[in-house]
Design a protein around this motif. Sequence first.
Motif, short mmCIF file in Angstrom:
data_model
loop_
_atom_site.label_atom_id
_atom_site.label_comp_id
_atom_site.label_asym_id
_atom_site.label_seq_id
_atom_site.Cartn_x
_atom_site.Cartn_y
_atom_site.Cartn_z
N ASN A 100 -2.78 14.15 2.86
CA ASN A 100 -1.59 13.71 3.60
C ASN A 100 -0.36 13.92 2.74
O ASN A 100 0.03 13.06 1.96
N LEU A 101 0.26 15.09 2.86
CA LEU A 101 1.43 15.39 2.05
C LEU A 101 2.73 14.87 2.66
O LEU A 101 3.72 14.71 1.95
N PHE A 102 2.72 14.60 3.96
CA PHE A 102 3.89 14.11 4.67
C PHE A 102 3.48 12.83 5.39
O PHE A 102 2.66 12.89 6.30
N VAL A 103 4.04 11.69 4.99
CA VAL A 103 3.59 10.40 5.52
C VAL A 103 4.78 9.61 6.04
O VAL A 103 5.76 9.40 5.32
N TYR A 104 4.68 9.14 7.28
CA TYR A 104 5.68 8.25 7.87
C TYR A 104 5.16 6.82 7.80
O TYR A 104 3.97 6.59 8.00
N PRO A 105 6.05 5.85 7.54
CA PRO A 105 5.60 4.46 7.40
C PRO A 105 4.83 3.92 8.61
O PRO A 105 3.90 3.15 8.44
N GLU A 106 5.19 4.35 9.80
CA GLU A 106 4.51 3.82 10.98
C GLU A 106 3.08 4.35 11.13
O GLU A 106 2.32 3.85 11.96
N ALA A 107 2.69 5.31 10.30
CA ALA A 107 1.36 5.91 10.40
C ALA A 107 0.33 5.30 9.45
O ALA A 107 -0.83 5.67 9.48
N VAL A 108 0.76 4.37 8.59
CA VAL A 108 -0.14 3.79 7.59
C VAL A 108 -0.12 2.27 7.67
O VAL A 108 0.78 1.67 8.27
N GLU A 109 -1.13 1.64 7.05
CA GLU A 109 -1.20 0.18 7.07
C GLU A 109 -0.04 -0.44 6.30
O GLU A 109 0.56 0.18 5.44
N ARG A 110 0.24 -1.69 6.65
CA ARG A 110 1.36 -2.42 6.07
C ARG A 110 0.83 -3.72 5.45
O ARG A 110 -0.05 -4.36 6.01
N PHE A 111 1.37 -4.08 4.30
CA PHE A 111 1.06 -5.36 3.68
C PHE A 111 2.15 -6.34 4.11
O PHE A 111 3.30 -6.19 3.70
N ALA A 112 1.81 -7.31 4.93
CA ALA A 112 2.79 -8.28 5.42
C ALA A 112 2.65 -9.60 4.65
O ALA A 112 1.55 -10.01 4.29
N PHE A 113 3.78 -10.23 4.40
CA PHE A 113 3.85 -11.49 3.68
C PHE A 113 4.85 -12.39 4.40
O PHE A 113 5.62 -11.92 5.24
N ASP A 114 4.90 -13.66 4.02
CA ASP A 114 5.87 -14.57 4.63
C ASP A 114 7.31 -14.13 4.33
O ASP A 114 8.22 -14.44 5.09
N TRP A 115 7.54 -13.40 3.25
CA TRP A 115 8.88 -12.99 2.82
C TRP A 115 9.29 -11.60 3.29
O TRP A 115 10.41 -11.17 3.06
N GLY A 116 8.39 -10.83 3.90
CA GLY A 116 8.71 -9.46 4.32
C GLY A 116 7.46 -8.60 4.31
O GLY A 116 6.35 -9.12 4.45
N HIS A 117 7.61 -7.29 4.14
CA HIS A 117 6.43 -6.43 4.11
C HIS A 117 6.64 -5.18 3.25
O HIS A 117 7.76 -4.75 3.00
N LEU A 118 5.50 -4.63 2.80
CA LEU A 118 5.44 -3.41 2.00
C LEU A 118 4.56 -2.42 2.75
O LEU A 118 3.45 -2.74 3.15
N THR A 119 5.08 -1.21 2.93
CA THR A 119 4.31 -0.13 3.54
C THR A 119 4.13 0.96 2.50
O THR A 119 5.10 1.59 2.09
N LEU A 120 2.89 1.13 2.04
CA LEU A 120 2.60 2.16 1.04
C LEU A 120 2.51 3.51 1.71
O LEU A 120 1.69 3.71 2.60
#
Length: 137
Positions: free
Chosen positions: A4-24
């Motif tokens: 996967n050389l080209f990755v959009y945030p909406e295509a991968v899992e997200r780490f959600a927290f009470d303070w916000g989120h991280l999308t690797l």
Amino acid sequence: MSENLFVYPEAVERFAFDWGHLTLTCGPKVNGACKFSAGVVHVPSGQGHTRRNHPGAEEIIYVLEGSGEQMIEDTDGNPVTQHVRAGCTIFVPESRFHSTLNTGSEPMKLFVVYSPAGPEEALRELPDFRLVLPPHD
């Protein structure tokens, strides 16, 4: 794993927290990157993550949108806090404690890079961690 050389945030899992989120969007589990991992962090107004560190890893934080307070400990372990806004590059030296707080009225959007890859996986152990899977086509 496919390359996967080209990755959009909406295509991968997200780490959600009470303070916000991280999308690797780059890393060993996303596309096989092994020397670093990277992603996009969203922090709503008034929110932020508490003091943490990434043992053995450096971090780069680039403020894409918004503003807030960034704390990084100095070499003596004293907290150094500075106001940051869009356009600021923040370097967190190896294993240093740091925290981010959105003090602005708009969401903060950050691009983060960890080197070497892997410290983001420890975030799965936090008590408020929730995994959000991407929608299926």
